[in-house]
Scaffold this motif. Structure first.
Motif, PDB file in Angstrom:
ATOM      1  N   LEU A   1       0.897  -1.195   0.391  1.00 25.45           N
ATOM      2  CA  LEU A   1       0.497  -0.238  -0.311  1.00 25.45           C
ATOM      3  C   LEU A   1       0.797   1.545  -0.008  1.00 25.45           C
ATOM      4  O   LEU A   1       0.514   2.292  -0.796  1.00 25.45           O
ATOM      5  N   GLU A   2       2.265   1.265   0.607  1.00 21.20           N
ATOM      6  CA  GLU A   2       2.925   2.158   1.013  1.00 21.20           C
ATOM      7  C   GLU A   2       3.449   2.908  -0.626  1.00 21.20           C
ATOM      8  O   GLU A   2       3.853   3.594  -1.336  1.00 21.20           O
ATOM      9  N   SER A   3       4.059   1.450  -1.181  1.00 20.50           N
ATOM     10  CA  SER A   3       4.643   1.788  -1.960  1.00 20.50           C
ATOM     11  C   SER A   3       3.333   2.402  -3.221  1.00 20.50           C
ATOM     12  O   SER A   3       3.797   3.253  -4.533  1.00 20.50           O
ATOM     13  N   LEU A   4       2.402   1.532  -3.939  1.00 21.01           N
ATOM     14  CA  LEU A   4       1.177   2.151  -4.645  1.00 21.01           C
ATOM     15  C   LEU A   4       1.260   3.823  -4.518  1.00 21.01           C
ATOM     16  O   LEU A   4       0.713   4.290  -5.551  1.00 21.01           O
ATOM     17  N   SER A   5       1.258   4.023  -2.893  1.00 15.58           N
ATOM     18  CA  SER A   5       0.842   5.309  -2.628  1.00 15.58           C
ATOM     19  C   SER A   5       1.816   6.358  -2.974  1.00 15.58           C
ATOM     20  O   SER A   5       1.261   7.316  -3.136  1.00 15.58           O
ATOM     21  N   ALA A   6       3.412   5.994  -3.487  1.00 11.87           N
ATOM     22  CA  ALA A   6       3.831   6.279  -3.588  1.00 11.87           C
ATOM     23  C   ALA A   6       4.067   7.040  -5.130  1.00 11.87           C
ATOM     24  O   ALA A   6       4.840   7.661  -5.436  1.00 11.87           O
ATOM     25  N   GLY A   7       3.564   5.626  -6.211  1.00  7.12           N
ATOM     26  CA  GLY A   7       3.319   5.885  -7.691  1.00  7.12           C
ATOM     27  C   GLY A   7       3.142   4.830  -8.375  1.00  7.12           C
ATOM     28  O   GLY A   7       2.690   3.275  -7.297  1.00  7.12           O
ATOM     29  N   ARG A   8       2.676   4.558  -9.688  1.00  6.19           N
ATOM     30  CA  ARG A   8       2.086   3.300 -10.564  1.00  6.19           C
ATOM     31  C   ARG A   8       3.386   2.623  -9.813  1.00  6.19           C
ATOM     32  O   ARG A   8       4.586   2.546 -10.434  1.00  6.19           O
ATOM     33  N   ARG A   9       3.034   1.034  -9.717  1.00  2.74           N
ATOM     34  CA  ARG A   9       4.165   0.136 -10.064  1.00  2.74           C
ATOM     35  C   ARG A   9       2.860  -1.164 -10.617  1.00  2.74           C
ATOM     36  O   ARG A   9       2.165  -1.402 -10.727  1.00  2.74           O
ATOM     37  N   THR A  10       4.313  -2.192 -11.228  1.00  3.56           N
ATOM     38  CA  THR A  10       3.848  -3.756 -12.232  1.00  3.56           C
ATOM     39  C   THR A  10       4.063  -4.410 -10.906  1.00  3.56           C
ATOM     40  O   THR A  10       4.363  -4.411  -9.839  1.00  3.56           O
TER      41      THR A  10
ATOM     42  N   THR B   1       4.870  -6.993 -11.009  1.00  2.81           N
ATOM     43  CA  THR B   1       7.218  -7.343 -10.989  1.00  2.81           C
ATOM     44  C   THR B   1       8.069  -6.254  -9.955  1.00  2.81           C
ATOM     45  O   THR B   1       8.534  -6.558  -9.239  1.00  2.81           O
ATOM     46  N   GLU B   2       7.526  -5.693  -9.992  1.00  2.00           N
ATOM     47  CA  GLU B   2       7.596  -3.765  -9.848  1.00  2.00           C
ATOM     48  C   GLU B   2       7.639  -4.353  -7.979  1.00  2.00           C
ATOM     49  O   GLU B   2       8.247  -3.960  -6.871  1.00  2.00           O
ATOM     50  N   LEU B   3       6.127  -5.155  -7.210  1.00  2.00           N
ATOM     51  CA  LEU B   3       6.185  -5.026  -6.380  1.00  2.00           C
ATOM     52  C   LEU B   3       6.934  -6.077  -5.819  1.00  2.00           C
ATOM     53  O   LEU B   3       7.742  -5.654  -4.389  1.00  2.00           O
ATOM     54  N   ALA B   4       7.365  -7.178  -6.615  1.00  2.00           N
ATOM     55  CA  ALA B   4       7.445  -8.815  -6.577  1.00  2.00           C
ATOM     56  C   ALA B   4       9.299  -8.140  -5.802  1.00  2.00           C
ATOM     57  O   ALA B   4       9.682  -8.121  -4.386  1.00  2.00           O
ATOM     58  N   ALA B   5       9.632  -6.918  -6.567  1.00  2.00           N
ATOM     59  CA  ALA B   5      11.292  -7.303  -6.553  1.00  2.00           C
ATOM     60  C   ALA B   5      11.402  -5.786  -4.764  1.00  2.00           C
ATOM     61  O   ALA B   5      12.258  -6.031  -4.469  1.00  2.00           O
ATOM     62  N   GLU B   6      10.108  -4.817  -4.413  1.00  2.00           N
ATOM     63  CA  GLU B   6      10.037  -3.591  -3.906  1.00  2.00           C
ATOM     64  C   GLU B   6      10.047  -4.467  -2.251  1.00  2.00           C
ATOM     65  O   GLU B   6      10.288  -3.961  -1.081  1.00  2.00           O
ATOM     66  N   THR B   7       9.074  -5.806  -2.494  1.00  2.00           N
ATOM     67  CA  THR B   7       8.775  -6.040  -1.246  1.00  2.00           C
ATOM     68  C   THR B   7       9.388  -7.782  -0.906  1.00  2.00           C
ATOM     69  O   THR B   7       9.573  -7.917   0.510  1.00  2.00           O
ATOM     70  N   GLY B   8       9.632  -8.377  -2.559  1.00  3.48           N
ATOM     71  CA  GLY B   8      10.102  -9.132  -1.779  1.00  3.48           C
ATOM     72  C   GLY B   8       8.620 -10.698  -1.559  1.00  3.48           C
ATOM     73  O   GLY B   8       9.062 -11.679  -1.445  1.00  3.48           O
ATOM     74  N   ALA B   9       7.593 -10.386  -1.541  1.00  5.71           N
ATOM     75  CA  ALA B   9       6.886 -10.657  -1.832  1.00  5.71           C
ATOM     76  C   ALA B   9       6.018 -11.981  -3.247  1.00  5.71           C
ATOM     77  O   ALA B   9       6.948 -11.108  -4.522  1.00  5.71           O
ATOM     78  N   SER B  10       5.823 -12.917  -2.759  1.00  7.29           N
ATOM     79  CA  SER B  10       5.752 -13.794  -4.032  1.00  7.29           C
ATOM     80  C   SER B  10       4.446 -13.349  -4.627  1.00  7.29           C
ATOM     81  O   SER B  10       3.884 -12.174  -4.406  1.00  7.29           O
ATOM     82  N   GLN B  11       4.362 -14.168  -6.003  1.00  7.11           N
ATOM     83  CA  GLN B  11       2.908 -12.825  -6.938  1.00  7.11           C
ATOM     84  C   GLN B  11       1.984 -13.652  -6.824  1.00  7.11           C
ATOM     85  O   GLN B  11       1.585 -12.816  -6.799  1.00  7.11           O
ATOM     86  N   ALA B  12       2.054 -14.591  -5.605  1.00  2.29           N
ATOM     87  CA  ALA B  12       1.209 -15.239  -4.803  1.00  2.29           C
ATOM     88  C   ALA B  12       0.444 -14.569  -4.182  1.00  2.29           C
ATOM     89  O   ALA B  12      -0.906 -14.488  -3.636  1.00  2.29           O
ATOM     90  N   THR B  13       0.857 -14.211  -3.273  1.00  2.18           N
ATOM     91  CA  THR B  13       0.987 -13.180  -2.382  1.00  2.18           C
ATOM     92  C   THR B  13       0.278 -12.038  -2.546  1.00  2.18           C
ATOM     93  O   THR B  13      -0.920 -11.880  -1.607  1.00  2.18           O
TER      94      THR B  13
END
Length: 264
Positions: A21-30, A32-44
């Motif tokens: 949520l913090e990442s998306l509040s900062a701007g548009r993310r795909t 793939t970008e969210l996974a790289a930033e958070t370390g979360a799996s695609q399923a999560t």
């Protein structure tokens, strides 16, 4: 609709949700970008993004996602709550000694402050930290209910050597305590005679001990018996602005200390 407390719990129970949520509040993310930033799996990420879309906290933007206005509001509020709790945790052990009645500041401004407390090996650590900076300070201002021997010693040496400017407002009891000791009275008299020093006395006292050393603010915290329990120092601009205004108030409501009033 879930209650506000349930929504807080929903976020708080998952660091990944907070980060997304913090990442998306900062701007548009795909994704793939969210996974790289958070370390979360695609399923999560899939579950999190779906939950956020259900709450209208985010929306799709082509092949990416972005927070909605309410999503940004939630992220900002949750970040504020985190920062408040982090600050509270930092101040918890010294809150009983904070003279909040005399401090017109938002305690959140102390989030990055350095807190020094006594230890078994360094019982004088709070005062020691102040003295370290005081030895190097060019401009020193204070309003305080006390003026101890160590502080007076450093200020006296630096000012009379022409290496420091000093201005202070003290309660009458602090000055009387120094005047009762002949050696300390001599140092105080020499300080009063220096061109770069000015001292005033406030008959009704000063309810707090604050020192401004160049750009840094120091609060010395004592318990009800006058025992030094901690020091808090910061270069926060809001705390500094408060200290400067408070010093101006105490200075205007005090009278100049005259050498003859120190005589036996």
């Amino acid at each position: 609709m879930e209650s506000a407390l349930e929504e807080i719990e929903f976020l708080a129970l998952s660091a990944n949700r907070v980060e997304v949520l913090e990442s998306l509040s900062a701007g548009r993310r795909t994704r793939t970008e969210l996974a790289a930033e958070t370390g979360a799996s695609q399923a999560t990420l899939g579950r999190i993004l779906g939950d956020f879309e259900d709450r209208s906290w985010i929306r799709r933007d082509g092949d990416a996602y972005v927070a909605t206005a309410t999503g940004r509001l939630v992220a900002e509020g949750f970040t504020d709550l985190q920062e408040i709790l982090e600050t509270e945790g930092k101040l918890r052990d010294i809150v009983d000694y904070l003279p909040t009645h005399a401090m017109d500041i938002d305690l959140r401004r102390l989030a990055d402050a350095t807190i020094t407390v006594p230890s078994a090996t360094r019982p004088n650590a709070p005062l020691g930290r102040l003295l370290e900076f005081l030895h190097d300070g060019d401009d020193v201002r204070t309003f305080s209910h006390t003026f101890n021997e160590q502080t007076l010693g450093v200020v006296h040496e630096r000012v009379t050597d022409g290496e420091q400017r000093f201005r202070g407002v003290f309660g009458r009891s602090a000055i009387d305590a120094l005047a009762d000791d002949s050696a300390l009275r001599s140092r105080l008299e020499a300080l009063l005679a220096a061109d770069d020093a000015a001292i005033r006395v406030r008959e009704e006292g000063v309810p707090i001990a604050v020192m401004l050393v160049d750009d840094r603010i120091y609060l010395l915290l004592r318990d009800e018996n006058g025992i030094l329990r901690a020091s808090v120092d910061t270069d926060d601009s809001a705390v500094r602005a408060w200290a400067v205004d408070a010093l101006d108030h105490y200075w205007r409501t005090a009278t100049p200390l005259e050498p003859e009033t120190l005589a036996d």
